[in-house]
Design a protein around this motif. Sequence first.
Motif, PDB file in Angstrom:
ATOM      1  N   GLY A  35     -12.488   0.342  15.305  1.00 61.72           N
ATOM      2  CA  GLY A  35     -11.043   0.567  15.404  1.00 61.72           C
ATOM      3  C   GLY A  35     -10.248  -0.522  14.709  1.00 61.72           C
ATOM      4  O   GLY A  35      -9.247  -0.242  14.035  1.00 61.72           O
ATOM      5  N   ILE A  36     -10.689  -1.750  14.850  1.00 64.27           N
ATOM      6  CA  ILE A  36     -10.008  -2.867  14.189  1.00 64.27           C
ATOM      7  C   ILE A  36     -10.125  -2.707  12.678  1.00 64.27           C
ATOM      8  O   ILE A  36      -9.140  -2.811  11.952  1.00 64.27           O
ATOM      9  CB  ILE A  36     -10.593  -4.217  14.659  1.00 64.27           C
ATOM     10  N   PHE A  37     -11.322  -2.427  12.204  1.00 66.16           N
ATOM     11  CA  PHE A  37     -11.548  -2.259  10.771  1.00 66.16           C
ATOM     12  C   PHE A  37     -10.870  -1.003  10.245  1.00 66.16           C
ATOM     13  O   PHE A  37     -10.258  -1.001   9.178  1.00 66.16           O
ATOM     14  CB  PHE A  37     -13.048  -2.221  10.480  1.00 66.16           C
ATOM     15  N   GLY A  38     -10.962   0.080  10.999  1.00 66.18           N
ATOM     16  CA  GLY A  38     -10.426   1.366  10.560  1.00 66.18           C
ATOM     17  C   GLY A  38      -8.921   1.383  10.371  1.00 66.18           C
ATOM     18  O   GLY A  38      -8.395   2.189   9.606  1.00 66.18           O
ATOM     19  N   GLN A  39      -8.225   0.498  11.045  1.00 66.34           N
ATOM     20  CA  GLN A  39      -6.764   0.454  10.923  1.00 66.34           C
ATOM     21  C   GLN A  39      -6.283  -0.441   9.785  1.00 66.34           C
ATOM     22  O   GLN A  39      -5.089  -0.637   9.620  1.00 66.34           O
ATOM     23  CB  GLN A  39      -6.148  -0.006  12.240  1.00 66.34           C
ATOM     24  N   LEU A  40      -7.217  -0.976   9.003  1.00 65.81           N
ATOM     25  CA  LEU A  40      -6.813  -1.774   7.840  1.00 65.81           C
ATOM     26  C   LEU A  40      -6.342  -0.880   6.697  1.00 65.81           C
ATOM     27  O   LEU A  40      -5.472  -1.257   5.920  1.00 65.81           O
ATOM     28  CB  LEU A  40      -7.963  -2.658   7.361  1.00 65.81           C
TER      29      LEU A  40
END
Length: 150
Positions: A35-40
């Motif tokens: 989720g952290i990576f996907g929202q970049l």
Amino acid sequence: MESFTPLSAALGGSLIGLAAAVLWLGNGRIAGISGIFGQLLPPAQTVVWRLVFLVALVATTFAAAKLFPGLGVGGDVAARLVKAPAALGLPTPVWLAIAGLLTGIGTKVGNGCTSGHGVCGLARLSLRSLVAVVVFFGVAIITVAVTGVV
């Protein structure tokens, strides 16, 4: 698995739990890496903390590997990739790409990854996370039983 060390496992698990708690208490966010990576991409309004978190994750992993080269991989045994099953006739890089794509699709469909569901979701007593963890652990157990690779 012959190099299991409870001390390093307990220390690593404690640090992961502490990191999840610090992120949640300090930023109000769940430490699910997908989720952290996907929202970049596309950039969210909260891109700065995500970049800082991911850069720190990679940098400290690199630093720990250099400072403690035998930690977590079995003492003097160097970490290495397992080769793709020969029966499938796929080169290892293709096998890894397929595994990565399936993991990415699974984290999107399941609304989270092992860190989000396994560490944070279970701690919040989320039923969705419990189902996700039971399923991915079950598949992992079956995979090891079928392939014989630990």
